[in-house]
Design a protein around this motif. Sequence first.
Motif, PDB file in Angstrom:
ATOM      1  N   PRO A   4      41.891 -35.052  53.212  1.00  0.00           N
ATOM      2  CA  PRO A   4      42.735 -36.242  53.232  1.00  0.00           C
ATOM      3  C   PRO A   4      43.018 -36.757  51.981  1.00  0.00           C
ATOM      4  O   PRO A   4      42.849 -37.406  51.342  1.00  0.00           O
ATOM      5  CB  PRO A   4      41.890 -37.240  53.959  1.00  0.00           C
ATOM      6  N   GLN A   6      45.662 -38.832  51.648  1.00  0.00           N
ATOM      7  CA  GLN A   6      46.157 -39.953  51.761  1.00  0.00           C
ATOM      8  C   GLN A   6      47.802 -40.019  51.573  1.00  0.00           C
ATOM      9  O   GLN A   6      48.325 -40.609  50.586  1.00  0.00           O
ATOM     10  CB  GLN A   6      45.586 -41.167  50.838  1.00  0.00           C
ATOM     11  N   ALA A   9      50.013 -43.051  50.007  1.00  0.00           N
ATOM     12  CA  ALA A   9      49.823 -43.459  48.784  1.00  0.00           C
ATOM     13  C   ALA A   9      50.509 -42.273  48.047  1.00  0.00           C
ATOM     14  O   ALA A   9      51.119 -42.852  46.838  1.00  0.00           O
ATOM     15  CB  ALA A   9      48.307 -43.273  48.433  1.00  0.00           C
ATOM     16  N   VAL A  61      45.209 -40.381  43.927  1.00  0.00           N
ATOM     17  CA  VAL A  61      45.122 -39.411  45.164  1.00  0.00           C
ATOM     18  C   VAL A  61      45.246 -38.096  44.573  1.00  0.00           C
ATOM     19  O   VAL A  61      44.418 -37.078  44.760  1.00  0.00           O
ATOM     20  CB  VAL A  61      46.270 -39.785  46.246  1.00  0.00           C
ATOM     21  N   GLY A 184      48.930 -33.960  54.786  1.00  0.00           N
ATOM     22  CA  GLY A 184      47.320 -34.109  54.526  1.00  0.00           C
ATOM     23  C   GLY A 184      46.539 -32.760  54.839  1.00  0.00           C
ATOM     24  O   GLY A 184      45.423 -32.722  54.131  1.00  0.00           O
TER      25      GLY A 184
END
Length: 294
Positions: A4, A6, A9, A61, A184
């Motif tokens: 993941p 994200q 972001a 991230v 993702g």
Amino acid sequence: SPAPPQPPACHAAIDAHLSSAVPRSDPTLRNAVRGSPMYGAGPPRIDLGGILEWGEVESRVFKSILAHPKLVPLFHGLLGKGYRLDHLPFVLMNDKGGEGFQLHGGTVDCTSGEYNSHLAYTCHNGQIRSALLGCNVMLVDHNPGDGGFCIVPGSHKSNFKMPEGMVDGLMHQEYIVQPATKAGDVVLFSEGTVHGAMGWNSDVQRRCALYRFAPATMAYGRSYFQGDAGPSGTTMWPEKFYEDLNEAQRAVLEPPYANRLDRPNIREDGSVEITERSGRKKQHDKDVFKTKYF
């Protein structure tokens, strides 16, 4: 391999730095032959570097990929413990019609037929090792037929160069696979497997973050020793890479050297242990060489 990262972001951070993106417009930078499936309709690929240097919020991230708990077991299985970041990671983007990349790589080079020891893939006694591992973090959906990353499954075991026309996708297209992925998803591939990218056909801008990792003792890229020296004088990568890292992420930025020489290794629980030789052997080396490491 789902992880993941994200994507929202990631997109926000990319959007904030789009002015720094560099299109591969110059003819010498094009990666595909005009008229081939890899070329697309003509717009160049767009590259955006610096993704680990955007500060705590925007790079968080992207830095998480270095030692993501879902990825560490896979990195250990393909690279061994003590794996390291090898290339500067970056985001690559394509607008509709954007150029891909002709097939390249291979343990046996797909064009010349020469053996690429620096891209070697081995499997001995059930243990897989790749000399260089690609890690493609997909930030948008890549649906069937959209184009983007493609690969020739099984080519990591090839002993011959590819037939004429195949590297440009003009022949034997049935063996060239564009995996369908969701935003993702993470695609891990040995650089010893022939791969490339098809021209991009979707109305949604293609975005993915590309990393390369190597075993503890190996290096292909050389950016790891060109960073600005920090207060300790030991910084190897650019100084901002090291901001806001946890211990496991920092371990992945180590330069190439053997595990037994005090290399930090990531445990299954995300903590870090130092692998080392006995104190007596260390002292002997110091007596002989007058330095801590041989």
